[in-house]
Scaffold this active site. Structure first.
Site, PDB file in Angstrom:
ATOM      1  N   ASP A   1      -6.524   6.694  12.597  1.00  0.00           N
ATOM      2  CA  ASP A   1      -5.877   6.244  14.080  1.00  0.00           C
ATOM      3  C   ASP A   1      -4.634   6.068  13.989  1.00  0.00           C
ATOM      4  O   ASP A   1      -3.999   5.788  15.239  1.00  0.00           O
ATOM      5  CB  ASP A   1      -6.712   4.810  14.122  1.00  0.00           C
ATOM      6  CG  ASP A   1      -8.190   5.169  14.249  1.00  0.00           C
ATOM      7  OD1 ASP A   1      -8.443   6.179  14.590  1.00  0.00           O
ATOM      8  OD2 ASP A   1      -8.951   4.131  14.292  1.00  0.00           O
TER       9      ASP A   1
ATOM     10  N   ARG B   1      -8.235   1.590  27.141  1.00  0.00           N
ATOM     11  CA  ARG B   1      -9.555   1.514  26.346  1.00  0.00           C
ATOM     12  C   ARG B   1      -9.218   0.404  25.282  1.00  0.00           C
ATOM     13  O   ARG B   1      -9.955  -0.361  24.654  1.00  0.00           O
ATOM     14  CB  ARG B   1     -10.117   2.448  25.905  1.00  0.00           C
ATOM     15  CG  ARG B   1     -10.736   3.400  27.008  1.00  0.00           C
ATOM     16  CD  ARG B   1     -11.321   4.636  26.540  1.00  0.00           C
ATOM     17  NE  ARG B   1     -12.303   4.381  25.249  1.00  0.00           N
ATOM     18  CZ  ARG B   1     -12.406   5.194  24.124  1.00  0.00           C
ATOM     19  NH1 ARG B   1     -11.917   6.306  24.204  1.00  0.00           N
ATOM     20  NH2 ARG B   1     -13.069   4.671  23.046  1.00  0.00           N
TER      21      ARG B   1
ATOM     22  N   LYS C   1      -9.973  -4.250  18.044  1.00  0.00           N
ATOM     23  CA  LYS C   1     -10.942  -3.378  18.874  1.00  0.00           C
ATOM     24  C   LYS C   1     -11.932  -2.914  18.144  1.00  0.00           C
ATOM     25  O   LYS C   1     -13.098  -3.304  18.600  1.00  0.00           O
ATOM     26  CB  LYS C   1     -10.143  -2.227  19.726  1.00  0.00           C
ATOM     27  CG  LYS C   1     -11.166  -1.062  20.332  1.00  0.00           C
ATOM     28  CD  LYS C   1     -10.871   0.074  20.950  1.00  0.00           C
ATOM     29  CE  LYS C   1     -10.492   1.306  20.074  1.00  0.00           C
ATOM     30  NZ  LYS C   1     -11.567   2.135  19.793  1.00  0.00           N
TER      31      LYS C   1
HETATM   32  N1  EPU Z   1     -19.869  11.450  11.351  1.00  0.00           N
HETATM   33  C1  EPU Z   1     -21.173  12.539  11.223  1.00  0.00           C
HETATM   34  N2  EPU Z   1     -22.166  12.103  11.521  1.00  0.00           N
HETATM   35  C2  EPU Z   1     -22.534  10.530  11.690  1.00  0.00           C
HETATM   36  C3  EPU Z   1     -21.419   9.633  12.111  1.00  0.00           C
HETATM   37  C4  EPU Z   1     -20.083  10.339  11.650  1.00  0.00           C
HETATM   38  O1  EPU Z   1     -21.040  13.570  10.908  1.00  0.00           O
HETATM   39  O2  EPU Z   1     -23.777  10.363  12.028  1.00  0.00           O
HETATM   40  C5  EPU Z   1     -18.701  11.985  11.113  1.00  0.00           C
HETATM   41  C6  EPU Z   1     -17.483  12.187  12.272  1.00  0.00           C
HETATM   42  O3  EPU Z   1     -17.856  13.203  13.044  1.00  0.00           O
HETATM   43  C7  EPU Z   1     -16.430  12.049  11.641  1.00  0.00           C
HETATM   44  C8  EPU Z   1     -16.484  11.403  10.225  1.00  0.00           C
HETATM   45  O4  EPU Z   1     -18.013  11.350   9.983  1.00  0.00           O
HETATM   46  O5  EPU Z   1     -16.040  13.407  11.147  1.00  0.00           O
HETATM   47  C9  EPU Z   1     -16.233  10.022  10.307  1.00  0.00           C
HETATM   48  O6  EPU Z   1     -16.566   9.221  11.444  1.00  0.00           O
HETATM   49  P1  EPU Z   1     -16.885   7.714  11.207  1.00  0.00           P
HETATM   50  O7  EPU Z   1     -18.192   7.434  11.608  1.00  0.00           O
HETATM   51  O8  EPU Z   1     -16.228   6.891  10.225  1.00  0.00           O
HETATM   52  O9  EPU Z   1     -16.041   7.238  12.728  1.00  0.00           O
HETATM   53  P2  EPU Z   1     -16.448   6.291  13.514  1.00  0.00           P
HETATM   54  O10 EPU Z   1     -17.198   5.013  13.079  1.00  0.00           O
HETATM   55  O11 EPU Z   1     -17.528   6.845  14.842  1.00  0.00           O
HETATM   56  C10 EPU Z   1     -14.570   4.648  13.614  1.00  0.00           C
HETATM   57  C11 EPU Z   1     -13.548   4.228  14.595  1.00  0.00           C
HETATM   58  C12 EPU Z   1     -12.570   5.238  14.866  1.00  0.00           C
HETATM   59  C13 EPU Z   1     -12.001   5.976  13.773  1.00  0.00           C
HETATM   60  C14 EPU Z   1     -13.021   6.169  12.583  1.00  0.00           C
HETATM   61  C15 EPU Z   1     -12.377   6.483  11.355  1.00  0.00           C
HETATM   62  C16 EPU Z   1     -14.773   2.668  15.938  1.00  0.00           C
HETATM   63  C17 EPU Z   1     -15.560   2.161  17.055  1.00  0.00           C
HETATM   64  N3  EPU Z   1     -14.307   3.702  15.945  1.00  0.00           N
HETATM   65  O12 EPU Z   1     -15.130   5.731  14.452  1.00  0.00           O
HETATM   66  O13 EPU Z   1     -11.656   4.996  15.709  1.00  0.00           O
HETATM   67  O14 EPU Z   1     -11.128   6.976  13.841  1.00  0.00           O
HETATM   68  O15 EPU Z   1     -13.986   5.177  12.600  1.00  0.00           O
HETATM   69  O16 EPU Z   1     -11.596   5.516  10.890  1.00  0.00           O
HETATM   70  O17 EPU Z   1     -14.757   1.912  15.007  1.00  0.00           O
HETATM   71  C18 EPU Z   1     -10.183   4.839  17.799  1.00  0.00           C
HETATM   72  O18 EPU Z   1     -10.086   3.489  17.721  1.00  0.00           O
HETATM   73  O19 EPU Z   1      -9.439   5.402  18.430  1.00  0.00           O
HETATM   74  C19 EPU Z   1     -11.225   5.472  17.130  1.00  0.00           C
HETATM   75  C20 EPU Z   1     -11.347   6.652  17.186  1.00  0.00           C
END
Ligand code: EPU
Length: 423
Positions: free
Chosen positions: A309, A402, A23
């Site tokens: 995850d 999802r 995904k």
């Molecule tokens: N964060 C910030 N500011 C930003 C972006 C992120 O503070 O601008 C924080 C977030 O709040 C969090 C941390 O940084 O505390 C890490 O978040 P990250 O940006 O790495 O997460 P993401 O890219 O939104 C992806 C996956 C998630 C997975 C995380 C961590 C996708 C679509 N989602 O999220 O997947 O948990 O990386 O590995 O790639 C899931 O599939 O269930 C899921 C939540």
């Protein structure tokens, strides 16, 4: 129509299961189609709700999508691109933010509301690092209430340091920088396997990216990207979750096929400590019944550490192992709240604070009426229901579908008794 899973637990769990495409890799590929007028073919695509929303987003922005066969779609540019991301789609999945950079790079502006997705962080999950990155690349960022307008005549290469490791932030700025003028250097990047996979695809259609999969990525901007084909990598979270399900059920040989065990090294270290009887092949995992399962602490960490995850499924596994285990969730502050439902099912779990729980095992679990709070917690509830005694009902299964394709059918093939019923 809202649907629920009805699960009769305690059945044997064994046989073969194929892992679908990832995904979190698929969702990053669709936005790339905005950066080229040439066709793109995506294969090994999981047929899940989030991918459906991403395709609806592409269609709303002026693209045509044709299903060639199950798991294979062709994407073609059709008409002038719209620069408004539809709120009803943005609200449904966080990865919708991936569409922002490509539109900004090709159309010079983009409007969108704050993205939705799983409620697993405090308040709404922030996007400050995306906005900061686009600003460094020369974009003007205007914010009014919950809406954003980004504009830039031309994006320019920049040096960007992520103050916190962010997966989608890394992917978004890496993708956008492909069409910026000059060189972009991204530092303190996330290293999840989906990132080099995305870079490989971008490079195959004309981008110049070096270092993806390491903390520093260099992108040299190019004038245009071509069309091409992308085969989505296997979903490491699905593979790891199925492996933990089989270990927790402890009832027979389960063969998990079409996956990449190298993406789950942190889990195998934990399995060794717990005493799970498993064998890894090049693209498969075998789980055999284990004599004795021993509890083991786990701390979530960015890749290659133990993935957040996988934490919810691991917590369920710890209800079936002997002793106490401390689970430390370091990435999100609401991801352990679902353990309250495991307690209702009979688990012995003490919450130390929002980031830490202690699980005392083994305990019997009992069927209950539950509501899936988010994708991974919902899947963990399915796992708990499969090993529980009696009947469990799980509502709000949109929050499971999802990310997991035809879960009921695939689980039934392993011997589970799970039905999807209209509410
Ligand atoms: N964060 C910030 N500011 C930003 C972006 C992120 O503070 O601008 C924080 C977030 O709040 C969090 C941390 O940084 O505390 C890490 O978040 P990250 O940006 O790495 O997460 P993401 O890219 O939104 C992806 C996956 C998630 C997975 C995380 C961590 C996708 C679509 N989602 O999220 O997947 O948990 O990386 O590995 O790639 C899931 O599939 O269930 C899921 C939540």
């Amino acid at each position: 129509m809202e649907q629920k899973f009805v699960i009769i637990g305690g059945k044997s769990f064994e046989g073969e299961i194929k892992v679908k495409g990832a995904k979190n890799a698929a969702l990053k590929i669709f936005p790339v189609a905005l950066m080229t007028q040439e066709p793109i073919r995506v294969s090994n695509m999981p047929e899940i709700e989030d991918c459906q929303r991403a395709q609806e987003m592409l269609e709303a922005l002026g693209h045509e999508i044709k299903k060639v066969k199950p798991g294979v779609v062709d994407i073609r540019y059709k008409s002038k691109r719209c620069v408004n991301l539809p709120a009803e789609l943005v609200n449904k999945f966080r990865a919708s933010i991936m569409f922002v950079g490509p539109l900004l790079a090709t159309c010079g502006e983009v409007y969108f509301p704050h993205p939705g997705g799983c409620v697993i962080g405090a308040g709404t999950r922030p996007i400050d690092m995306f906005l900061g990155g686009f600003e460094k690349m020369g974009a003007k960022v205007e914010i009014s209430e919950n809406h954003y307008r980004l504009s830039a005549k031309k994006l320019k290469g920049a040096q960007i340091f992520f103050h916190k490791v962010t997966v989608t932030g890394t992917e978004s700025l890496m993708t956008t920088a492909c069409l910026a003028e000059g060189v972009t250097i991204l530092k303190n990047c996330a290293m999840e396997p989906e990132i080099p996979a995305l870079a490989d695809f971008l490079n195959s259609i004309g981008a110049k990216i070096e270092g993806a999969g390491t903390p520093t990525i260099k992108i040299t901007g190019v004038k245009k990207l071509e069309g091409g084909e992308y085969k989505i990598i296997p979903d490491r979270i699905e593979a790891g979750t199925f492996a933990m399900m089989a270990a927790a059920a402890n009832s027979g040989h389960t063969l998990i096929k079409d996956c990449n065990p190298e993406h789950l090294e942190a889990l195998w270290v934990l399995f060794d400590k717990i005493g799970v009887n498993y064998k890894l092949g090049k693209d498969n995992i075998s789980i055999f019944p284990s004599k004795k399962l021993i509890s083991c602490d786990a701390t979530t960490h960015e890749y290659p550490g133990f993935a957040t995850d996988l934490q919810s499924a691991y917590t369920v596994l710890m209800t079936q192992t002997k002793g106490a285990s401390l689970i430390h969730e370091t990435i999100y502050d609401r991801r352990l709240l679902f353990t309250d439902m495991l307690t209702q099912m009979g688990a012995n779990i003490i919450m130390a604070d929002p980031h830490r729980v202690v699980v005392n095992g083994p305990t019997k679990l009992y069927g209950r009426k539950l509501v899936s709070p988010d994708l991974r917690a919902g899947m963990a509830l399915v796992m708990a229901a499969l090993i529980a005694q009696g009947k469990t009902e799980i509502n709000n299964i949109y929050q499971i579908e999802r990310g997991y394709e035809k879960l009921d059918e695939r689980m039934c093939a392993l011997g589970a008794d799970i039905k999807k019923i209209n509410n």
